[in-house]
Design a protein around this motif. Structure first.
Motif, mmCIF file in Angstrom:
data_model
loop_
_atom_site.group_PDB
_atom_site.id
_atom_site.type_symbol
_atom_site.label_atom_id
_atom_site.label_comp_id
_atom_site.label_asym_id
_atom_site.label_seq_id
_atom_site.Cartn_x
_atom_site.Cartn_y
_atom_site.Cartn_z
ATOM 1 N N GLU A 210 0.839 -1.186 0.000
ATOM 2 C CA GLU A 210 0.000 0.000 0.000
ATOM 3 C C GLU A 210 0.882 1.247 0.000
ATOM 4 O O GLU A 210 2.058 1.181 0.368
ATOM 5 C CB GLU A 210 -0.914 0.015 1.232
ATOM 6 N N PRO A 211 0.321 2.394 -0.375
ATOM 7 C CA PRO A 211 1.089 3.641 -0.262
ATOM 8 C C PRO A 211 1.429 3.946 1.200
ATOM 9 O O PRO A 211 0.912 3.315 2.129
ATOM 10 C CB PRO A 211 0.133 4.692 -0.842
ATOM 11 N N ALA A 212 2.296 4.939 1.404
ATOM 12 C CA ALA A 212 2.650 5.379 2.752
ATOM 13 C C ALA A 212 1.374 5.777 3.514
ATOM 14 O O ALA A 212 0.406 6.243 2.910
ATOM 15 C CB ALA A 212 3.607 6.564 2.666
ATOM 16 N N PRO A 213 1.337 5.557 4.825
ATOM 17 C CA PRO A 213 2.471 5.176 5.676
ATOM 18 C C PRO A 213 2.683 3.670 5.833
ATOM 19 O O PRO A 213 3.577 3.259 6.560
ATOM 20 C CB PRO A 213 2.072 5.783 7.022
ATOM 21 N N ARG B 212 10.872 -9.082 6.858
ATOM 22 C CA ARG B 212 12.147 -8.515 6.391
ATOM 23 C C ARG B 212 12.342 -8.676 4.888
ATOM 24 O O ARG B 212 13.171 -7.983 4.290
ATOM 25 C CB ARG B 212 13.314 -9.163 7.139
ATOM 26 N N HIS B 213 11.590 -9.569 4.281
ATOM 27 C CA HIS B 213 11.706 -9.771 2.840
ATOM 28 C C HIS B 213 10.750 -8.869 2.056
ATOM 29 O O HIS B 213 10.737 -8.912 0.815
ATOM 30 C CB HIS B 213 11.433 -11.238 2.491
ATOM 31 N N LEU B 214 9.947 -8.071 2.753
ATOM 32 C CA LEU B 214 9.020 -7.150 2.094
ATOM 33 C C LEU B 214 9.667 -5.771 1.984
ATOM 34 O O LEU B 214 10.576 -5.434 2.753
ATOM 35 C CB LEU B 214 7.711 -7.080 2.881
ATOM 36 N N PRO B 215 9.216 -4.941 1.039
ATOM 37 C CA PRO B 215 9.924 -3.685 0.747
ATOM 38 C C PRO B 215 10.181 -2.784 1.947
ATOM 39 O O PRO B 215 11.260 -2.194 2.062
ATOM 40 C CB PRO B 215 9.002 -3.008 -0.278
ATOM 41 N N ASP B 216 9.200 -2.643 2.843
ATOM 42 C CA ASP B 216 9.375 -1.708 3.957
ATOM 43 C C ASP B 216 9.675 -2.387 5.286
ATOM 44 O O ASP B 216 9.715 -1.726 6.324
ATOM 45 C CB ASP B 216 8.139 -0.814 4.079
ATOM 46 N N LYS B 217 9.850 -3.712 5.265
ATOM 47 C CA LYS B 217 10.291 -4.457 6.458
ATOM 48 C C LYS B 217 9.483 -4.052 7.692
ATOM 49 O O LYS B 217 10.023 -3.685 8.731
ATOM 50 C CB LYS B 217 11.785 -4.231 6.693
ATOM 51 N N GLY C 259 -0.553 -1.963 -4.463
ATOM 52 C CA GLY C 259 -0.255 -0.546 -4.619
ATOM 53 C C GLY C 259 -1.423 0.371 -4.358
ATOM 54 O O GLY C 259 -1.256 1.591 -4.312
ATOM 55 N N MET C 260 -2.622 -0.197 -4.174
ATOM 56 C CA MET C 260 -3.793 0.627 -3.886
ATOM 57 C C MET C 260 -3.880 0.947 -2.395
ATOM 58 O O MET C 260 -3.390 0.199 -1.546
ATOM 59 C CB MET C 260 -5.078 -0.089 -4.309
ATOM 60 N N LEU C 261 -4.529 2.049 -2.079
ATOM 61 C CA LEU C 261 -4.867 2.379 -0.703
ATOM 62 C C LEU C 261 -6.342 2.071 -0.482
ATOM 63 O O LEU C 261 -7.073 1.765 -1.428
ATOM 64 C CB LEU C 261 -4.573 3.850 -0.410
ATOM 65 N N MET C 262 -6.758 2.129 0.768
ATOM 66 C CA MET C 262 -8.180 2.024 1.067
ATOM 67 C C MET C 262 -8.699 3.420 1.360
ATOM 68 O O MET C 262 -8.380 4.025 2.385
ATOM 69 C CB MET C 262 -8.435 1.079 2.243
ATOM 70 N N ALA C 263 -9.505 3.945 0.430
ATOM 71 C CA ALA C 263 -10.050 5.290 0.584
ATOM 72 C C ALA C 263 -11.037 5.355 1.744
ATOM 73 O O ALA C 263 -11.245 6.413 2.332
ATOM 74 C CB ALA C 263 -10.728 5.730 -0.713
ATOM 75 N N PHE C 264 -11.636 4.221 2.076
ATOM 76 C CA PHE C 264 -12.542 4.142 3.225
ATOM 77 C C PHE C 264 -12.682 2.676 3.624
ATOM 78 O O PHE C 264 -12.501 1.772 2.818
ATOM 79 C CB PHE C 264 -13.919 4.744 2.904
ATOM 80 N N SER D 157 -8.596 1.918 -3.868
ATOM 81 C CA SER D 157 -8.419 2.901 -4.929
ATOM 82 C C SER D 157 -6.953 3.297 -5.042
ATOM 83 O O SER D 157 -6.172 3.125 -4.098
ATOM 84 C CB SER D 157 -9.271 4.143 -4.628
ATOM 85 N N ALA D 158 -6.591 3.858 -6.192
ATOM 86 C CA ALA D 158 -5.233 4.368 -6.375
ATOM 87 C C ALA D 158 -5.048 5.729 -5.717
ATOM 88 O O ALA D 158 -3.918 6.158 -5.484
ATOM 89 C CB ALA D 158 -4.906 4.466 -7.866
ATOM 90 N N ARG D 159 -6.167 6.401 -5.399
ATOM 91 C CA ARG D 159 -6.092 7.753 -4.839
ATOM 92 C C ARG D 159 -7.013 7.890 -3.630
ATOM 93 O O ARG D 159 -8.002 7.167 -3.513
ATOM 94 C CB ARG D 159 -6.496 8.787 -5.896
#
Length: 318
Positions: free
Chosen positions: A98-101, A136-141, A198-203, A264-266
């Motif tokens: 997911e996007p940050a955070p 630890r094998h995932l992008p953001d550990k 790569g999607m976030l949850m808008a709600f 959603s992507a946004r």
């Protein structure tokens, strides 16, 4: 002599002992009668659905085997802890992107060591160490877990292990409303989880996006007739180029209100909010029940009402 605890990936043969771990946390088994009263009954007198109401698929061996089979087939991680050859702990987690955070993380869905008094520290720590190795094998550990408060016993348990609050969401009742704007709603039946990478949850993000996809979007549990009758809709809404995959379910005790989950992507914006309120109005709902962060809640205006429900995501860098 300290008895050694070993941790390994679960096997389908472990479904029954894992089920028993979850069942050990239920002090009384009950059924809601047609008259609205509650009666206590032996476990074996309850149907699969009646057991489900006490805690989901791990309440019956019939549904536990399905849940474990899906995890072993790649939708998530299932670990068991053993002592003297007996399964004494279970951890279930879902990788997510997911996007940050949140980033690329491993989200803890269940950490169970039996009984209702809280997790056994030694068993839990053994399982968490193994989950950390996977994270630890995932992008953001990062390991994450969703909790109902920042100060309860669960929060204290995770704080003692280095977890800290990362994000918070609250629940709002937003009236439906006819609005002006162009949007399109189509049925969306594709259920593979890779489409939300790569999607976030808008709600609706009470847990991780991937965990909720498995528990809310995927329709495998609708083989249970009572769950099939919940009236869940799965659709794609496109509002001026803002596409969102939406799962909608009428609130059981008040079907005039609808719960929504959205991938959603946004993030939410005024155009999407107008479309959601108009869709709810056209579908004859009085209101939407939306779980969002404080920034998104700022879009709702003064006619939205909050309630005490909230969830806090704790995170640990591994």
């Amino acid at each position: 002599m300290v008895e050694q605890i070993t941790v390994r990936e679960a096997l389908l043969d472990d479904a029954r002992p894992i089920c028993m771990l979850f069942r050990s946390r239920i002090p009384v088994w009950q059924r809601l009668t047609a008259s609205g009263s509650v009666e206590s009954l032996p476990y074996d007198s309850l149907t699969v659905y009646e057991r489900w109401t006490h805690g989901g698929p791990w309440m019956s061996i019939e549904t536990a085997a399905i849940a474990l089979g899906r995890l072993l087939n790649g939708v998530g991680l299932a670990l068991v802890a053993e002592r003297r050859g007996e399964i004494v702990g279970y951890l279930e987690a879902y990788p997510g992107y997911e996007p940050a955070p949140f980033g690329g993380h491993l989200h803890l869905a269940h950490l169970v060591t039996g009984g209702a008094a809280g997790p056994d520290a030694e068993i839990a720590d053994s399982l968490l160490r193994r989950a950390g190795d996977v994270a630890r094998h995932l992008p953001d550990k990062r390991l994450t877990v969703s909790l109902p408060s920042e100060t309860g016993d669960d929060a204290q348990f995770y704080r003692q292990r280095g977890f800290a609050p990362l994000a918070r969401v609250s629940r709002y009742l937003v009236p439906s409303k006819a609005g002006q704007g162009f949007y399109k709603v189509t049925e969306h039946t594709r259920s593979s989880v890779d489409q939300i990478d790569g999607m976030l949850m808008a709600f609706g993000r009470t847990e991780s996006a991937s965990m909720l996809w498995e528990s809310v979007w995927v329709s495998v549990w609708e083989v249970i007739p009572q769950l099939a009758q919940r009236g869940i809709s799965r659709m794609k809404l496109d509002a001026s180029g803002h596409g969102v995959l939406i799962c909608a379910q009428p609130v059981p005790h008040d079907p005039r209100i609808v719960d929504l989950w959205g991938w959603s992507a946004r993030p939410m914006n005024p155009v999407l909010l107008t479309a959601l309120r108009d869709w709810a109005h056209r579908e004859k709902y009085h209101a939407l029940r939306l779980i969002v962060d404080s920034e998104t809640a700022g879009l709702f205006g003064t006619d939205a009402e909050s309630d005490p429900f909230s969830r806090i995501t704790f995170a640990l860098q591994v």
